[in-house]
Design a protein around this motif. Structure first.
Motif: not given
Length: 377
Positions: A48-69
């Motif tokens: 949040l502080l760095l305005k960085r898009i978080p990564r998904c850690h859901n099993e089997g997702c392979k680190g998808g970008i959480a770019n929807y709000k």
């Protein structure tokens, strides 16, 4: 991340409201959705502080970008950059049936987006806003037909616009502001809808459109031909004072105090000013607007227009309209405007000639000046 850094994030987010449910959007009330699996991803404080898009850690997702709000309250998808603006502007467009709200808004947005001299660039923040704009422009600007009245009971879809101020761009710093516009059916003024009520109470500025031909004292001075060709709706059981009192009662019922003057910034906009052109003669209100070319709100011009409209109402024995404004609104926060969306009355067949708007940008430039985005000259 220390406590001071976290407080700064909260401070930046304090004025952000969900444009759909009007709940505050703090750092804990926005859900970040993974673009791959659509699971909610909890961003870290550093994200949040760095305005960085978080990564998904859901099993089997392979680190998808959480770019929807989405809003965690109403679960409606939000514009991707909703948390990143310098200011959050909200205005609600009000007016009785036939006052020309959709026509006015369509022409206003078209004018400011297509003017060569504007320092402000308007761009749609989401697909729905762009679709509404494109559809109305095709009808009014390209098709020369007045927009159809909004169906009563239809909750207004918030139109979300990004305003970029090119005059203040410094290097990579691009000042941008969020503008949310609410436009409902005129018939809904006569009954309370919870959704519209939230929009009115959450708006910073109210733009109230008044069709001058709906004021009985004014209508008497206009030819029957102009009245019959117009989109004016004649409202029963009310003189001009009752019209204002009814609007004020409705506004107060939307969560505002009933025992005080309405203290929001209010623009009283007389539409279809072309229909009463003869009664104004060569007054300032009938001259070209200087605001856009000057890059700000020219106070002397705005004050002259405000005074001319007051005098015009008094001359037409409509002082009761002015008295009703004084009794309901903080007159220090109220400004009157005269505009024409089409520039001329509709023809006998209801179609328009070439759309040549007159002073339609004056109210929004005034609003931007109140927010410190446009200069007051």
């Amino acid at each position: 991340l220390n406590n001071e850094g976290w407080k700064e994030i909260i401070k930046m987010a304090k004025d952000i409201l969900c444009p759909y449910c009007m709940e505050k959007l703090g750092v804990n009330s926005v859900d970040f959705l993974c673009s791959s699996c659509r699971h909610i991803v909890k961003p870290s404080k550093a994200d949040l502080l760095l305005k960085r898009i978080p990564r998904c850690h859901n099993e089997g997702c392979k680190g998808g970008i959480a770019n929807y709000k989405q809003c965690s309250n109403c679960k409606t998808e939000l514009p991707p950059d909703i948390l990143e603006y310098k200011k959050y502007l909200r205005f609600c467009l009000l007016g009785l049936t036939g006052s020309g709200k959709t026509n006015f808004l369509t022409v206003l947005l078209h004018e400011i987006r297509n003017s060569a001299n504007t320092p402000w660039i308007f761009s749609a923040m989401n697909d729905m806003t762009q679709e509404i704009y494109d559809s109305n422009v095709a009808l009014v600007i390209d098709g020369h037909e007045p927009a159809e009245a909004t169906i009563p009971g239809t909750p207004p879809i918030p139109q979300q616009w990004r305003i970029t101020d090119r005059s203040r761009i410094r290097g990579n710093d691009i000042p941008a502001y969020s503008l949310t516009i609410f436009d409902g059916a005129g018939e809904d003024i006569e009954r309370i809808d919870p959704t519209i009520s939230r929009y009115i109470s959450g708006a910073k500025t109210l733009i109230i459109l008044i069709d001058p031909l709906s004021i009985p004292e004014v209508r008497k001075s206009v030819s029957e031909e102009i009245i019959s060709n117009s989109t004016t709706t004649i409202h029963e059981n009310g003189d001009s004072a009752k019209m204002v009192d009814g609007l004020a009662k409705y506004i107060r019922s939307c969560g505002l105090s009933t025992g005080k003057l309405i203290s929001k910034e209010v623009a009283i906009v007389f539409t279809k000013i072309d229909a009463v052109r003869e009664s104004f003669g060569s007054s300032t209100v009938m001259q070209s607007s200087p605001h856009l070319e000057s890059g700000g709100f020219v106070k002397a011009d705005g004050d002259a227009v405000h005074a001319e409209i007051k005098d015009w109402l008094t001359t037409h024995n409509a002082s009761s309209f002015l008295n009703a404004l004084d009794a309901n609104f903080d007159v220090n926060k109220l400004h009157m405007f005269g505009v024409s969306s089409f520039g001329q009355p509709p023809k006998n067949n209801g179609n328009l000639g070439k759309v040549m708007p007159h002073r339609v940008l004056d109210p929004i430039i005034w609003m931007l000046s109140k927010e410190g985005i446009a200069k007051t000259i």
